[in-house]
Design a protein around this motif. Structure first.
Motif, PDB file in Angstrom:
ATOM      1  N   TRP A   1      26.117  69.171  48.069  1.00 13.95           N
ATOM      2  CA  TRP A   1      24.921  68.624  48.724  1.00 13.95           C
ATOM      3  C   TRP A   1      24.558  67.281  48.082  1.00 13.95           C
ATOM      4  CZ3 TRP A   1      22.767  70.101  53.084  1.00 13.95           C
ATOM      5  CH2 TRP A   1      22.843  71.429  53.506  1.00 13.95           C
ATOM      6  N   TYR A   2      24.630  67.260  46.741  1.00 14.50           N
ATOM      7  CA  TYR A   2      24.222  66.056  46.017  1.00 14.50           C
ATOM      8  C   TYR A   2      25.137  64.877  46.347  1.00 14.50           C
ATOM      9  CZ  TYR A   2      22.380  63.088  42.339  1.00 14.50           C
ATOM     10  OH  TYR A   2      21.784  62.041  41.675  1.00 14.50           O
ATOM     11  N   GLU A   3      26.433  65.164  46.399  1.00 12.45           N
ATOM     12  CA  GLU A   3      27.404  64.128  46.746  1.00 12.45           C
ATOM     13  C   GLU A   3      27.099  63.537  48.130  1.00 12.45           C
ATOM     14  OE1 GLU A   3      32.034  64.396  46.952  1.00 12.45           O
ATOM     15  OE2 GLU A   3      31.352  65.321  45.075  1.00 12.45           O
ATOM     16  N   ASN A   4      26.854  64.433  49.101  1.00  8.71           N
ATOM     17  CA  ASN A   4      26.511  63.980  50.458  1.00  8.71           C
ATOM     18  C   ASN A   4      25.186  63.224  50.472  1.00  8.71           C
ATOM     19  OD1 ASN A   4      28.810  65.132  51.492  1.00  8.71           O
ATOM     20  ND2 ASN A   4      27.799  67.048  52.029  1.00  8.71           N
ATOM     21  N   PHE A   5      24.234  63.724  49.697  1.00  4.99           N
ATOM     22  CA  PHE A   5      22.913  63.091  49.603  1.00  4.99           C
ATOM     23  C   PHE A   5      23.068  61.655  49.089  1.00  4.99           C
ATOM     24  CE2 PHE A   5      18.955  62.122  47.329  1.00  4.99           C
ATOM     25  CZ  PHE A   5      17.999  62.473  48.272  1.00  4.99           C
ATOM     26  N   GLN A   6      23.890  61.488  48.037  1.00  7.39           N
ATOM     27  CA  GLN A   6      24.116  60.157  47.452  1.00  7.39           C
ATOM     28  C   GLN A   6      24.745  59.202  48.470  1.00  7.39           C
ATOM     29  OE1 GLN A   6      22.075  60.279  44.754  1.00  7.39           O
ATOM     30  NE2 GLN A   6      23.591  59.083  43.669  1.00  7.39           N
ATOM     31  N   LYS A   7      25.658  59.733  49.297  1.00  2.00           N
ATOM     32  CA  LYS A   7      26.304  58.903  50.316  1.00  2.00           C
ATOM     33  C   LYS A   7      25.302  58.478  51.388  1.00  2.00           C
ATOM     34  CE  LYS A   7      30.923  60.833  49.972  1.00  2.00           C
ATOM     35  NZ  LYS A   7      31.468  62.130  50.312  1.00  2.00           N
ATOM     36  N   GLN A   8      24.521  59.456  51.870  1.00  3.98           N
ATOM     37  CA  GLN A   8      23.570  59.174  52.948  1.00  3.98           C
ATOM     38  C   GLN A   8      22.345  58.411  52.461  1.00  3.98           C
ATOM     39  OE1 GLN A   8      22.830  63.103  54.553  1.00  3.98           O
ATOM     40  NE2 GLN A   8      24.346  62.804  56.152  1.00  3.98           N
ATOM     41  N   CYS A   9      21.956  58.642  51.212  1.00  6.04           N
ATOM     42  CA  CYS A   9      20.735  58.034  50.667  1.00  6.04           C
ATOM     43  C   CYS A   9      21.021  57.415  49.308  1.00  6.04           C
ATOM     44  CB  CYS A   9      19.647  59.091  50.524  1.00  6.04           C
ATOM     45  SG  CYS A   9      19.429  60.080  51.992  1.00  6.04           S
ATOM     46  N   PRO A  10      21.663  56.249  49.309  1.00  5.39           N
ATOM     47  CA  PRO A  10      22.039  55.617  48.041  1.00  5.39           C
ATOM     48  C   PRO A  10      20.839  55.326  47.132  1.00  5.39           C
ATOM     49  CG  PRO A  10      22.774  54.305  49.940  1.00  5.39           C
ATOM     50  CD  PRO A  10      22.081  55.505  50.477  1.00  5.39           C
ATOM     51  N   THR A  11      19.654  55.227  47.720  1.00  2.00           N
ATOM     52  CA  THR A  11      18.455  54.957  46.911  1.00  2.00           C
ATOM     53  C   THR A  11      17.992  56.209  46.160  1.00  2.00           C
ATOM     54  OG1 THR A  11      16.968  55.570  48.719  1.00  2.00           O
ATOM     55  CG2 THR A  11      17.597  53.248  48.573  1.00  2.00           C
ATOM     56  N   GLY A  12      18.540  57.380  46.560  1.00  4.63           N
ATOM     57  CA  GLY A  12      18.111  58.621  45.933  1.00  4.63           C
ATOM     58  C   GLY A  12      16.846  59.189  46.555  1.00  4.63           C
ATOM     59  N   ARG A  13      16.416  58.587  47.646  1.00  8.25           N
ATOM     60  CA  ARG A  13      15.189  59.021  48.323  1.00  8.25           C
ATOM     61  C   ARG A  13      15.419  59.055  49.831  1.00  8.25           C
ATOM     62  NH1 ARG A  13      11.238  60.490  45.346  1.00  8.25           N
ATOM     63  NH2 ARG A  13      11.342  59.785  43.242  1.00  8.25           N
ATOM     64  N   ILE A  14      14.770  60.008  50.491  1.00  7.25           N
ATOM     65  CA  ILE A  14      14.851  60.093  51.948  1.00  7.25           C
ATOM     66  C   ILE A  14      13.506  59.664  52.514  1.00  7.25           C
ATOM     67  CG2 ILE A  14      15.062  61.657  53.917  1.00  7.25           C
ATOM     68  CD1 ILE A  14      16.892  63.392  52.308  1.00  7.25           C
ATOM     69  N   SER A  15      13.544  58.732  53.444  1.00  7.53           N
ATOM     70  CA  SER A  15      12.311  58.298  54.114  1.00  7.53           C
ATOM     71  C   SER A  15      11.980  59.306  55.214  1.00  7.53           C
ATOM     72  CB  SER A  15      12.522  56.914  54.734  1.00  7.53           C
ATOM     73  OG  SER A  15      13.402  57.034  55.840  1.00  7.53           O
ATOM     74  N   PRO A  16      10.740  59.278  55.701  1.00 10.40           N
ATOM     75  CA  PRO A  16      10.398  60.178  56.809  1.00 10.40           C
ATOM     76  C   PRO A  16      11.332  60.003  58.008  1.00 10.40           C
ATOM     77  CG  PRO A  16       8.413  59.186  55.914  1.00 10.40           C
ATOM     78  CD  PRO A  16       9.585  58.523  55.225  1.00 10.40           C
ATOM     79  N   GLU A  17      11.724  58.758  58.294  1.00 11.25           N
ATOM     80  CA  GLU A  17      12.592  58.477  59.441  1.00 11.25           C
ATOM     81  C   GLU A  17      13.978  59.091  59.251  1.00 11.25           C
ATOM     82  OE1 GLU A  17       9.236  56.033  59.098  1.00 11.25           O
ATOM     83  OE2 GLU A  17      10.916  56.018  57.685  1.00 11.25           O
ATOM     84  N   GLU A  18      14.524  58.949  58.030  1.00 12.40           N
ATOM     85  CA  GLU A  18      15.839  59.534  57.743  1.00 12.40           C
ATOM     86  C   GLU A  18      15.769  61.059  57.844  1.00 12.40           C
ATOM     87  OE1 GLU A  18      17.762  56.432  54.512  1.00 12.40           O
ATOM     88  OE2 GLU A  18      16.026  57.629  53.914  1.00 12.40           O
ATOM     89  N   PHE A  19      14.672  61.626  57.359  1.00 11.55           N
ATOM     90  CA  PHE A  19      14.495  63.072  57.423  1.00 11.55           C
ATOM     91  C   PHE A  19      14.442  63.545  58.879  1.00 11.55           C
ATOM     92  CE2 PHE A  19      12.057  67.054  57.263  1.00 11.55           C
ATOM     93  CZ  PHE A  19      12.815  67.760  56.339  1.00 11.55           C
ATOM     94  N   GLU A  20      13.735  62.799  59.721  1.00  6.96           N
ATOM     95  CA  GLU A  20      13.647  63.144  61.150  1.00  6.96           C
ATOM     96  C   GLU A  20      15.031  63.146  61.785  1.00  6.96           C
ATOM     97  OE1 GLU A  20      10.838  60.385  62.909  1.00  6.96           O
ATOM     98  OE2 GLU A  20       9.346  60.957  61.412  1.00  6.96           O
ATOM     99  N   THR A  21      15.856  62.176  61.419  1.00  6.14           N
ATOM    100  CA  THR A  21      17.215  62.082  61.959  1.00  6.14           C
ATOM    101  C   THR A  21      18.049  63.285  61.530  1.00  6.14           C
ATOM    102  OG1 THR A  21      17.062  59.680  61.843  1.00  6.14           O
ATOM    103  CG2 THR A  21      19.268  60.605  62.088  1.00  6.14           C
ATOM    104  N   ILE A  22      17.968  63.634  60.244  1.00  5.00           N
ATOM    105  CA  ILE A  22      18.710  64.797  59.725  1.00  5.00           C
ATOM    106  C   ILE A  22      18.221  66.053  60.437  1.00  5.00           C
ATOM    107  CG2 ILE A  22      19.065  66.262  57.693  1.00  5.00           C
ATOM    108  CD1 ILE A  22      18.782  63.613  56.011  1.00  5.00           C
ATOM    109  N   TYR A  23      16.906  66.203  60.540  1.00  3.66           N
ATOM    110  CA  TYR A  23      16.320  67.403  61.134  1.00  3.66           C
ATOM    111  C   TYR A  23      16.705  67.537  62.605  1.00  3.66           C
ATOM    112  CZ  TYR A  23      13.178  71.268  60.247  1.00  3.66           C
ATOM    113  OH  TYR A  23      12.683  72.516  60.017  1.00  3.66           O
ATOM    114  N   ALA A  24      16.757  66.412  63.298  1.00  9.04           N
ATOM    115  CA  ALA A  24      17.094  66.412  64.729  1.00  9.04           C
ATOM    116  C   ALA A  24      18.486  67.002  64.972  1.00  9.04           C
ATOM    117  CB  ALA A  24      17.010  65.006  65.291  1.00  9.04           C
TER     118      ALA A  24
END
Length: 193
Positions: free
Chosen positions: A31-54
């Motif tokens: 999960w962490y490896e994928n998280f780092q790839k998708q969110c290089p800043t180490g943080r998920i914005s509300p918009e990114e979260f909405e996209t993942i959730y969708a």
């Protein structure tokens, strides 16, 4: 031995997540490896979260619900989710112990974060849950919960409160655990075809 990746998950976070979720060390590292790839800043914005959730609800309008889920897991209220908050969110919404899940559900319904739930807040979340239901499943809903308003009224009725009352966390958890239908109404589960 100089091969330690700077992107590796810290031991403290790993141990904490192994204790508090059902995920294995292997899964968490993945999960962490994928998280780092998708969110290089180490943080998920509300918009990114909405996209993942969708992605979990491709046939639905998940944006509003995702916004409420995001709010309930942004525990430090910095407007982003870090890896730990993200994993806890995944764990709580997918499995988790019933009491912990209900504590989370309470925070989901406590839209203004004042420690109480009102009937208006129940209506807001029921509307968001309703948006997750694919259009073709709407006719299959029971008559007393086939609109967001009916669903909110039915759920509020389990707590035996007047429309102007407030509901504390303990009352919410007790009301939901004592009634199977209430448990079903506080979240969305796809209808089995």
């Amino acid at each position: 031995m100089g091969n330690a990746k700077s992107s590796a998950i810290s031991k403290e976070i790993l141990e904490d997540l192994k204790l508090n979720t059902k995920f294995t060390e292997n899964e968490l590292c993945q999960w962490y490896e994928n998280f780092q790839k998708q969110c290089p800043t180490g943080r998920i914005s509300p918009e990114e979260f909405e996209t993942i959730y969708a992605r979990f609800f491709p046939d639905s309008e998940a944006k509003t619900y995702a916004q409420h889920v995001f709010r309930s897991f942004d525990t430090n209220e910095d407007g982003t989710l870090d890896f730990k908050e993200y994993i806890i969110a995944l764990h709580m919404t997918s499995s988790g112990k019933t009491t912990r899940k209900l504590e989370w559900a309470f925070s989901l319904f406590d839209v203004d974060k004042n420690g109480y739930i009102t009937k208006t807040e129940v209506e807001v979340i029921c509307q968001a849950i309703f948006n997750l239901i694919p259009k073709e499943d709407l006719p299959k809903l029971p008559a007393d919960e086939n609109t967001p308003e009916k669903r909110a009224n039915k759920l509020w009725g389990f707590f035996e409160k007047s429309d102007n009352d407030r509901l504390a966390e303990g009352e919410f958890i007790k009301g939901v655990t004592e009634n199977e239908n209430a448990m079903r109404l506080i979240h969305y589960e796809p209808i089995k075809h």
